[in-house]
Design a protein around this motif. Structure first.
Motif, PDB file in Angstrom:
ATOM      1  N   ALA A  36       0.830  -1.209   0.000  1.00  0.00           N
ATOM      2  CA  ALA A  36       0.000   0.000   0.000  1.00  0.00           C
ATOM      3  C   ALA A  36       0.864   1.257   0.000  1.00  0.00           C
ATOM      4  N   ALA A  40       1.024   4.101  -2.833  1.00  0.00           N
ATOM      5  CA  ALA A  40       0.796   5.500  -2.468  1.00  0.00           C
ATOM      6  C   ALA A  40       1.938   6.387  -2.943  1.00  0.00           C
ATOM      7  N   ALA A  43       1.439   7.141  -6.517  1.00  0.00           N
ATOM      8  CA  ALA A  43       0.398   8.156  -6.702  1.00  0.00           C
ATOM      9  C   ALA A  43       0.914   9.554  -6.356  1.00  0.00           C
ATOM     10  N   PHE A  44       1.698   9.670  -5.298  1.00  0.00           N
ATOM     11  CA  PHE A  44       2.246  10.975  -4.897  1.00  0.00           C
ATOM     12  C   PHE A  44       3.216  11.512  -5.953  1.00  0.00           C
TER      13      PHE A  44
END
Length: 222
Positions: A36, A40, A43-44
């Motif tokens: 996860a 993430a 995505a950042f």
């Protein structure tokens, strides 16, 4: 006396089983949290590219650099295993060469400065070298490859490869996005979606590589 000893033994066994069950539950939770976090981070990175930089995901974008770095790290991890673990060398060199070929393909824009399509030359050399070494050393290739297919990280690696090589290509088809956006079609949006999915695939590949390689590198067993 025997009864007290039996009760103490049962209590110790129950406590040991409870600790074992708790540890068993913590492992998949820790794996989920790690994956996860990696997703993430991907995505950042995309958000930083869009919000802080141009958002035009070309050869000089943060997303592109991150993809190349993840490929280089994945290749380097397996190369390190090949150096440290002779029993896994043929398999590790084969996988390292595969990721290195993907990296060379990603660097085609740089290599095109030498000559258009020049990336194929080093890619072929690396591929042939990796396959030739693996073929000449079947003992350190075939058995480790079979064992790797049973390793817990193999599923994550397959998922990353499928995301990169299949889903991202189909999801990034120009006809799909032109039909969906019609007159409002913006190529940069299509590129953002495609490169974002690719970054996720590379992230999963790096996670799977680290999951398999790092324990091998830390372990002192040959």
């Amino acid at each position: 006396m025997k009864k007290l000893y039996s009760q103490a033994l049962d209590s110790a066994t129950t406590q040991s089983n409870t600790q074992g069950n708790a540890r068993t539950l913590l492992i998949p939770i820790a794996i989920f949290m790690a994956v996860a976090v990696i997703a993430a981070v991907a995505a950042f990175i995309i958000q930083i590219e869009v919000l802080q930089f141009s958002g035009n995901l070309g050869e000089d974008s943060l997303v592109e650099y991150t993809q190349e770095m993840y490929l280089a790290l994945s290749s380097a991890l397996f190369a390190a295993v090949a150096v440290k673990k002779p029993a896994l060398r043929g398999f590790a060199i084969l996988v390292s060469a595969f990721f290195l070929v993907l990296l060379i393909r990603e660097l085609d824009g740089v290599l095109d400065l030498i000559q258009h399509g020049f990336w194929k030359v080093p890619a072929v050399l690396v591929a042939v070298g990796g396959i030739a070494y693996a073929y000449q050393h079947p003992q350190s290739t075939q058995s480790p490859l079979r064992n790797y297919s049973k390793h817990a990280s193999f599923g994550l690696m397959i998922g990353g490869m499928a995301t990169l090589m299949v889903f991202s290509r189909l999801f990034g088809m120009g006809d799909l996005w032109q039909t969906a956006m019609q007159d409002n079609y913006v190529r940069e949006v299509k590129n953002l979606a495609e490169e974002g999915v690719e970054l996720l695939g590379y992230s999963l590949i790096l996670a799977a590589s680290a999951w398999y390689c790092l324990p091998k590198l830390v372990s002192k067993k040959q």
